[in-house]
Scaffold this motif. Structure first.
Motif, PDB file in Angstrom:
ATOM      1  N   VAL A  14       3.080  -5.683   8.371  1.00  9.92           N
ATOM      2  CA  VAL A  14       2.600  -4.365   7.952  1.00  9.92           C
ATOM      3  C   VAL A  14       1.706  -3.853   9.076  1.00  9.92           C
ATOM      4  O   VAL A  14       0.839  -4.570   9.550  1.00  9.92           O
ATOM      5  CB  VAL A  14       1.820  -4.439   6.622  1.00  9.92           C
ATOM      6  N   LEU A  21      -1.025   2.499   5.891  1.00 11.18           N
ATOM      7  CA  LEU A  21      -0.231   1.298   6.166  1.00 11.18           C
ATOM      8  C   LEU A  21       1.246   1.653   6.178  1.00 11.18           C
ATOM      9  O   LEU A  21       1.700   2.505   5.401  1.00 11.18           O
ATOM     10  CB  LEU A  21      -0.481   0.222   5.100  1.00 11.18           C
ATOM     11  N   PRO A  24       6.312  -2.432   4.504  1.00 10.87           N
ATOM     12  CA  PRO A  24       6.494  -3.783   5.034  1.00 10.87           C
ATOM     13  C   PRO A  24       7.862  -3.946   5.710  1.00 10.87           C
ATOM     14  O   PRO A  24       8.863  -3.436   5.221  1.00 10.87           O
ATOM     15  CB  PRO A  24       6.418  -4.689   3.804  1.00 10.87           C
TER      16      PRO A  24
END
Length: 142
Positions: A14, A21, A24
């Motif tokens: 990440v 963020l 993932p």
């Protein structure tokens, strides 16, 4: 040392830019085992008289994969002998001969090697050679 065959590991990453963020990112890594060859420990040069046996208790083999199969001892200008009290067997050659192959677990083979004695041929003066060849169950040798 070998890893467990067929093991998969997952890596997740990440990234942050300081404000948010990322989603993932996932990767799967397959770990493939490798076989490590056995390693022999042998003493340096030794001296004895013709026909007089000499012990070589520092001979040993080690296989970090724990799959040692055999250890072959060959000698020139004499004969090698071992005790099989530790459970190893002679799978080829013969005790008190120029060649013998020990089979068993690493502990059993090392117990036999610890008792190895070399007896020069009576009347022989000169150099002799002892060769130790360890082989694991995957065929790797030292």
């Amino acid at each position: 040392a070998a890893s467990t065959p067929g093991v998969q590991r997952q890596v997740q990453v990440v990234v942050s830019d300081g404000a948010a963020l990322s989603a993932p990112a996932v990767a799967v890594i397959n770990v493939t085992a490798t076989n490590d060859a056995p390693v022999n420990s042998v003493p340096g040069a030794q001296v004895t008289l013709p026909g007089v046996p000499i012990g070589l208790p520092t001979l040993s083999v080690n296989d970090v994969d724990a799959n040692l199969a055999t250890a072959r001892v060959t000698v020139t200008n004499g004969a090698a002998s071992v005790s099989l009290a530790g459970g190893a067997t002679i799978s080829a050659g013969a005790n008190n001969s120029t060649s013998l192959t020990l089979a068993g677990t690493q502990a059993q083979i090392n117990a036999a090697l610890a008792t190895l004695a070399y007896t020069p041929t009576p009347g022989f003066w000169g150099a002799a050679t002892l060769t130790l060849l360890a082989t694991d169950a995957a065929g790797a040798t030292d």
